[in-house]
Design an enzyme around this catalytic site. Structure first.
Site, PDB file in Angstrom:
ATOM      1  N   SER A 107       0.802  -1.216   0.000  1.00  0.00           N
ATOM      2  CA  SER A 107       0.000   0.000   0.000  1.00  0.00           C
ATOM      3  C   SER A 107       0.839   1.273   0.000  1.00  0.00           C
ATOM      4  O   SER A 107       0.304   2.361  -0.044  1.00  0.00           O
ATOM      5  CB  SER A 107      -0.909   0.023   1.239  1.00  0.00           C
ATOM      6  OG  SER A 107      -0.130   0.020   2.422  1.00  0.00           O
ATOM      7  N   CYS A 108       2.157   1.122   0.049  1.00  0.00           N
ATOM      8  CA  CYS A 108       3.026   2.304   0.149  1.00  0.00           C
ATOM      9  C   CYS A 108       4.287   2.102  -0.661  1.00  0.00           C
ATOM     10  O   CYS A 108       5.197   1.411  -0.227  1.00  0.00           O
ATOM     11  CB  CYS A 108       3.389   2.582   1.607  1.00  0.00           C
ATOM     12  SG  CYS A 108       4.507   3.987   1.810  1.00  0.00           S
ATOM     13  N   GLY A 109       4.333   2.704  -1.831  1.00  0.00           N
ATOM     14  CA  GLY A 109       5.491   2.524  -2.691  1.00  0.00           C
ATOM     15  C   GLY A 109       6.707   3.304  -2.273  1.00  0.00           C
ATOM     16  O   GLY A 109       7.816   2.974  -2.679  1.00  0.00           O
ATOM     17  N   CYS A 111       7.573   3.781   0.922  1.00  0.00           N
ATOM     18  CA  CYS A 111       8.112   3.301   2.190  1.00  0.00           C
ATOM     19  C   CYS A 111       9.531   2.812   1.941  1.00  0.00           C
ATOM     20  O   CYS A 111       9.793   2.094   0.994  1.00  0.00           O
ATOM     21  CB  CYS A 111       7.266   2.158   2.738  1.00  0.00           C
ATOM     22  SG  CYS A 111       5.567   2.619   3.123  1.00  0.00           S
TER      23      CYS A 111
END
Length: 264
Positions: A107-109, A111
């Site tokens: 859900s978080c590229g 990160c």
């Protein structure tokens, strides 16, 4: 070890049957570059080479036109868990210096980015002479939806599709992660040497800054989303010259940036 070709990994594990529910598979993939760990991504196992190709392109690690060698280093439950990419050090971009040392979740590229400067994107503002109508947009979404087999079975995957100026579908990919799906489409077009034909990026969910940046790097001037867009996505779309459209449902849509691309 197993060396793999550039047609993508044909893994049939997108769906896992669990009692009466079909679950979309989410599994870790460690990406090594020249036998050194680069990052770990959480993804749906399929089209892994396209995913890696698109990710390395967006990260300014490898933008070469030739395909690199990919070797499966480890398998778990018949799914690749470690893939090594071999790239000449002369062909490694500056992005390789900003290694992702943290886990990049689905859900978080971004990160795993170390500093704020690591998310900066530079380049000339995009331009296009394309004119869109709501009818064309609706037809493209209908075509994209017809290929979302994983979503139809699980309800838990995202999709990204790329069309050319003639509204012809070039590629569509599904994944548990929105940005993974985008990486897979861009990577697929790079492998097939068709990225220059890309004009529309359709995504099944919301649009964040990173999806806008990936489209900009790939020189795709129009992004159309089913859901809303973040404030940073809108700001950068305006700066990058990208037409950003959200809440595209039936004959309604919200144009967040560069509305001149749309016919009234």
């Amino acid at each position: 070890m197993q060396t793999i070709s550039y047609q993508g990994l044909k893994i049939t594990h997108q769906i896992q049957n669990k009692t009466e529910d079909d679950l979309v598979v989410e599994a870790a993939l460690q990406i090594n570059i020249n036998s050194e760990p680069y990052t770990v991504v959480m993804r749906t196992p399929d089209n892994d080479i396209a995913l890696i190709r698109g990710l390395l392109f967006a990260e300014d690690i490898y933008k070469g036109v030739t395909n690199f060698e990919a070797t499966i280093e480890k398998m778990e439950n018949e799914v690749p868990s470690i893939i090594n990419i071999t790239i000449s050090k002369l062909n490694l971009g500056k992005g390789y210096l900003n290694k992702r040392t943290l886990l990049s979740v689905s859900s978080c590229g971004i990160c795993g980015k170390k500093e704020l400067k690591d998310i900066e994107v530079n380049g000339d503002r995009l331009k296009t002479e394309t004119k869109l109508t709501s009818t064309i947009i609706h037809k493209m979404f209908l075509e994209m939806n017809s290929f979302q087999e994983t979503f139809k079975k699980s309800g838990g995957s995202h999709a990204a599709a790329v069309f050319n100026k003639q509204n012809k579908l070039l590629t569509i990919k599904e994944d548990i992660g929105r940005h993974n799906a985008v990486d897979k489409t861009i990577g697929d077009l790079l492998i097939e040497n068709k990225l220059k034909s890309a004009n529309y990026l359709l995504v099944s969910g919301r649009v964040s800054y990173e999806i806008v940046s990936k489209a900009f790097i790939a020189k795709i001037p129009i992004i159309i989303a089913v859901s809303g867009c973040s404030s940073l996505a809108v700001d950068f779309a305006k700066e990058f010259g990208i037409c950003l459209i959200g809440f595209t449902r039936e004959n309604k849509m919200t144009i967040y940036a560069n509305p001149s691309y749309i016919k009234q």
